[in-house]
Design an enzyme around this catalytic site. Structure first.
Site, mmCIF file in Angstrom:
data_model
loop_
_atom_site.group_PDB
_atom_site.id
_atom_site.type_symbol
_atom_site.label_atom_id
_atom_site.label_comp_id
_atom_site.label_asym_id
_atom_site.label_seq_id
_atom_site.Cartn_x
_atom_site.Cartn_y
_atom_site.Cartn_z
ATOM 1 N N GLY A 1 0.570 -1.482 0.042
ATOM 2 C CA GLY A 1 -0.132 -0.193 -0.382
ATOM 3 C C GLY A 1 0.879 1.202 0.184
ATOM 4 N N THR B 1 2.732 4.344 0.927
ATOM 5 C CA THR B 1 4.923 4.683 1.693
ATOM 6 C C THR B 1 4.147 5.831 3.173
ATOM 7 O OG1 THR B 1 5.601 4.498 0.170
ATOM 8 C CG2 THR B 1 6.547 5.997 2.185
ATOM 9 N N GLY C 1 3.092 2.216 5.561
ATOM 10 C CA GLY C 1 3.621 1.093 5.571
ATOM 11 C C GLY C 1 4.598 1.749 6.453
ATOM 12 N N GLU D 1 5.970 -3.564 0.909
ATOM 13 C CA GLU D 1 5.976 -3.331 -0.999
ATOM 14 C C GLU D 1 4.730 -1.820 -0.743
ATOM 15 O OE1 GLU D 1 5.375 -2.638 -4.122
ATOM 16 O OE2 GLU D 1 3.805 -4.084 -4.650
ATOM 17 N N CYS E 1 1.615 0.300 -8.779
ATOM 18 C CA CYS E 1 3.344 0.556 -7.732
ATOM 19 C C CYS E 1 4.167 1.072 -8.556
ATOM 20 C CB CYS E 1 3.326 -0.240 -6.805
ATOM 21 S SG CYS E 1 3.128 -1.569 -6.934
ATOM 22 N N GLU F 1 4.273 10.086 -6.110
ATOM 23 C CA GLU F 1 3.358 8.953 -6.903
ATOM 24 C C GLU F 1 2.032 9.309 -6.585
ATOM 25 O OE1 GLU F 1 2.438 5.190 -4.359
ATOM 26 O OE2 GLU F 1 2.795 4.357 -6.016
HETATM 27 P P1 NAI Z 1 -3.904 2.929 2.278
HETATM 28 O O1 NAI Z 1 -2.022 2.747 2.619
HETATM 29 O O2 NAI Z 1 -4.551 3.641 3.253
HETATM 30 O O3 NAI Z 1 -4.033 1.680 0.892
HETATM 31 C C1 NAI Z 1 -3.708 0.211 1.451
HETATM 32 C C2 NAI Z 1 -4.132 -0.426 2.363
HETATM 33 O O4 NAI Z 1 -3.711 0.144 3.823
HETATM 34 C C3 NAI Z 1 -5.489 -0.451 2.760
HETATM 35 O O5 NAI Z 1 -6.084 -1.993 3.199
HETATM 36 C C4 NAI Z 1 -6.188 0.048 4.065
HETATM 37 O O6 NAI Z 1 -7.361 -0.017 4.282
HETATM 38 C C5 NAI Z 1 -5.241 -0.525 4.445
HETATM 39 N N1 NAI Z 1 -4.680 0.705 5.989
HETATM 40 C C6 NAI Z 1 -4.953 1.828 5.621
HETATM 41 N N2 NAI Z 1 -4.518 2.672 6.709
HETATM 42 C C7 NAI Z 1 -4.065 0.965 7.197
HETATM 43 C C8 NAI Z 1 -3.152 1.469 9.103
HETATM 44 N N3 NAI Z 1 -3.484 2.216 9.786
HETATM 45 N N4 NAI Z 1 -3.255 0.275 9.464
HETATM 46 C C9 NAI Z 1 -3.240 -1.030 8.707
HETATM 47 N N5 NAI Z 1 -3.614 -0.713 7.243
HETATM 48 C C10 NAI Z 1 -4.551 -0.170 7.242
HETATM 49 O O7 NAI Z 1 -3.482 3.314 0.186
HETATM 50 P P2 NAI Z 1 -4.770 4.577 -0.178
HETATM 51 O O8 NAI Z 1 -4.639 5.829 1.208
HETATM 52 O O9 NAI Z 1 -5.659 4.156 -0.338
HETATM 53 O O10 NAI Z 1 -3.989 5.633 -1.357
HETATM 54 C C11 NAI Z 1 -3.425 6.558 -1.085
HETATM 55 C C12 NAI Z 1 -2.028 6.833 -2.649
HETATM 56 O O11 NAI Z 1 -1.023 5.344 -1.880
HETATM 57 C C13 NAI Z 1 -2.205 6.591 -2.928
HETATM 58 O O12 NAI Z 1 -2.624 7.965 -3.930
HETATM 59 C C14 NAI Z 1 -0.894 5.642 -3.722
HETATM 60 O O13 NAI Z 1 -0.521 6.339 -4.168
HETATM 61 C C15 NAI Z 1 -0.253 4.814 -2.599
HETATM 62 N N6 NAI Z 1 -1.159 3.492 -3.161
HETATM 63 C C16 NAI Z 1 0.331 2.730 -3.285
HETATM 64 C C17 NAI Z 1 0.357 1.037 -3.031
HETATM 65 C C18 NAI Z 1 0.579 0.076 -4.383
HETATM 66 O O14 NAI Z 1 0.737 -0.689 -4.135
HETATM 67 N N7 NAI Z 1 2.193 0.532 -3.980
HETATM 68 C C19 NAI Z 1 -1.302 0.665 -3.554
HETATM 69 C C20 NAI Z 1 -1.971 1.803 -2.905
HETATM 70 C C21 NAI Z 1 -1.877 2.805 -2.693
#
Ligand code: NAI
Ligand code: MG
Length: 503
Positions: free
Chosen positions: A260, A262, A265, A282, A316, A413
């Site tokens: 998800g 950074t 992460g 990742e 990503c 990103e």
């Molecule tokens: P996010 O990182 O919040 O979501 C990814 C996952 O993490 C989801 O299942 C979410 O419910 C979970 N999550 C959110 N907060 C958490 C926490 N505190 N503890 C544990 N799990 C948690 O990503 P979001 O807000 O949907 O997207 C934001 C930006 O992140 C995007 O604009 C993009 O730039 C980037 N992104 C990058 C990804 C990748 O594959 N590298 C995938 C998704 C988003």
């Protein structure tokens, strides 16, 4: 005002200097060819899959998942609280001790193989639901996401009884319960990517899909139920960030695997610091696609286009920065425009659609904000003038020229169909610019010379470097990042290492 500007501030109008379209007459018009969702059954409401049973959430709360192409509600999905996460972790621990860790590898392999076969049998339904819940074009979910997910289960079924060969005769023990948190860009594939190696190595799993795309993970739970895995070996808990945080914080978890943003992460890394939990992350990327003057330009155009417009740039490892050797800048831009003018944006269920819907309103806002910053900082924007549907979340394929390395569009990103183009004169300058980022997930090199590809690959700080191609995946090939793109590898023999203790 033309259609494309409706409700979408910042989207250029057809005919303005920032937009382009080529007049091919009717040459590129196709009749609609939508995939029919009629035979697909989406239940009105989904519970949590805990200990092999569909369980109502203790929170009593549900949230909606919508189709981002139509803004229509598809289903209600349970929101797991900390108490629900606890029940799932307890079920996974029981299954680990009672069945899964004890089971000979060749028996585990049979279950994993069965899941792979069931995915193939249900591929059409899975692809349609993936497209409806997340907005990606059906040709991608049908030809890439679902078959690659099945391939991951087949591949890891093969490892389950051969782990001693993976680690050169040393004994590999499972870690225990793996907590896995996945994003919305490849919902089903990421679930497969996480679950298959964990099971092959003898771990049990609690997986949390992303809140905008929970449906195919729930269909995977149904498949796992039909394949009669022992109860609790795989548990699926739905919810948003708070549910993910409850999973990360649970003391009964032995390993966290996260894909998800950074920002999240980093938060997870802080939360598990000083605990027994193993961690792989990742995270994001800002990959450079580097095109030398001696490159096969037409092939490179295909790589550039698939590198950034594949899945609306919700990737990503997307090739979101294009570095062009100065002497081919103009010809590449011309050919890129010609190629982009043939792309179709619209109904993701249509088999001819190239660009589907942006996954959510929030993501669309993020893309618009970053694109506006690019214009403000002085880069030149080129967006395809195409008709944007009235409903749903959309962004036209776009590229920027005259961008500086310090611009936000060159550093952050964007996670949308937006490409930032810069130039270079020497291989060293290309390497310096490509590595000038906090990320390090992937890169691409286009040249006629194999030796140049090898040289660049040794110098680029990226987990994956593609040569004369882009965005190619295989379960046997490890994937993961350098720097703030995270650590740990998924896929291949290296990926198994993240799920075992080697003696
Ligand atoms: P996010 O990182 O919040 O979501 C990814 C996952 O993490 C989801 O299942 C979410 O419910 C979970 N999550 C959110 N907060 C958490 C926490 N505190 N503890 C544990 N799990 C948690 O990503 P979001 O807000 O949907 O997207 C934001 C930006 O992140 C995007 O604009 C993009 O730039 C980037 N992104 C990058 C990804 C990748 O594959 N590298 C995938 C998704 C988003
Ligand atoms: Mg959805």
């Amino acid at each position: 005002m033309s259609d494309i500007t409706k409700g979408a501030p910042g989207v250029p109008q057809a005919g303005t200097p920032a937009s382009f379209a080529l007049d091919f007459g009717k040459a590129w018009e196709y009749a609609p060819a939508p995939e029919s969702p009629d035979h697909v059954k989406i239940a009105p409401k989904y519970e949590l899959f805990i200990g092999g049973k569909w369980t109502a959430p203790q929170s009593k709360k549900y949230f909606d998942t919508v189709n981002p192409a139509t803004e229509q509600k598809l289903a209600e999905v349970a929101e797991a609280s900390a108490a629900d996460v606890d029940a799932a972790v307890v079920a996974a621990r029981t299954a680990f001790e009672k069945y899964w860790a004890k089971m000979p590898g060749k028996e585990r392999a049979k279950y994993i193989f069965r899941i792979a076969r069931a995915i193939q049998e249900k591929a059409r339904e899975l692809a349609i639901v993936e497209t409806m819940d997340g907005g990606k074009p059906i040709k991608e979910s049908r030809d890439f996401d679902i078959p690659t997910a099945a391939a991951h289960f087949f591949y890891h079924a093969g490892w389950a009884d051969k782990l001693e060969y993976a680690f050169h005769g040393r004994k590999a023990r499972p870690l225990g319960v793996a907590g896995q948190i996945i994003p919305w860009n490849f919902p089903f594939l990421m679930a497969a990517w996480k679950i298959a190696p964990a099971l092959a190595c003898g771990n049990t799993v609690v997986l949390k899909p992303a809140e905008t795309t929970p449906l195919t993970a729930l269909l995977l739970a149904q498949i796992i139920e039909e394949c009669e895995l022992p109860p609790g070996v795989v548990n699926i808990v739905t919810g948003a960030g708070a549910t993910g945080a409850a999973l990360v914080d649970h003391p009964g978890i032995d390993k966290i695997a996260f894909t998800g943003s950074t920002a999240v992460g980093k938060r997870i890394q802080r939360a598990v610091a000083g605990t027994k939990k193993r961690l792989t992350l990742e995270l994001g990327g800002k990959a450079a696609n580097i095109v030398f003057a001696d490159a096969p330009i037409d092939q490179a155009i295909e790589g550039i286009v698939s590198g950034i417009f594949f899945n609306q740039g919700h990737v990503c490892c997307a090739g979101s920065r294009l570095l062009l050797e100065e002497s081919v800048h103009d010809v590449v831009i011309r050919k890129l425009k010609d190629r982009m003018a043939t792309m179709r944006l619209g109904d993701p269920l249509d088999k001819n659609t190239d660009i589907g819907a942006i996954n959510s309103k929030a993501q669309l806002e993020r893309i618009k904000e970053l694109v506006a910053s690019g214009e403000l900082e002085g880069a030149e924007r080129h967006s395809l003038a195409c008709t944007i549907p009235e409903k749903g979340y959309w962004f036209p394929p776009t590229f920027f020229t005259n961008a500086g390395q310090a611009f936000r569009i060159a550093r952050e990103e964007i996670f949308g169909p937006v490409l930032t183009i810069m130039t270079f004169r020497t291989p060293d300058e290309a390497i310096e610019k490509a590595n000038n980022t906090m990320y390090g997930l992937s890169a691409g090199v286009w040249t006629d010379k194999g030796s140049k590809i090898f040289h660049m690959a040794t110098q680029l700080k990226a987990g994956v470097v593609w040569g004369d191609t882009f965005n190619k995946f295989d379960p046997s090939s490890p994937f993961g990042g350098f720097k703030e793109s995270g650590f740990g590898r998924e896929g291949g023999r290296q990926g198994l290492g993240a799920y075992v203790e080697v003696e």
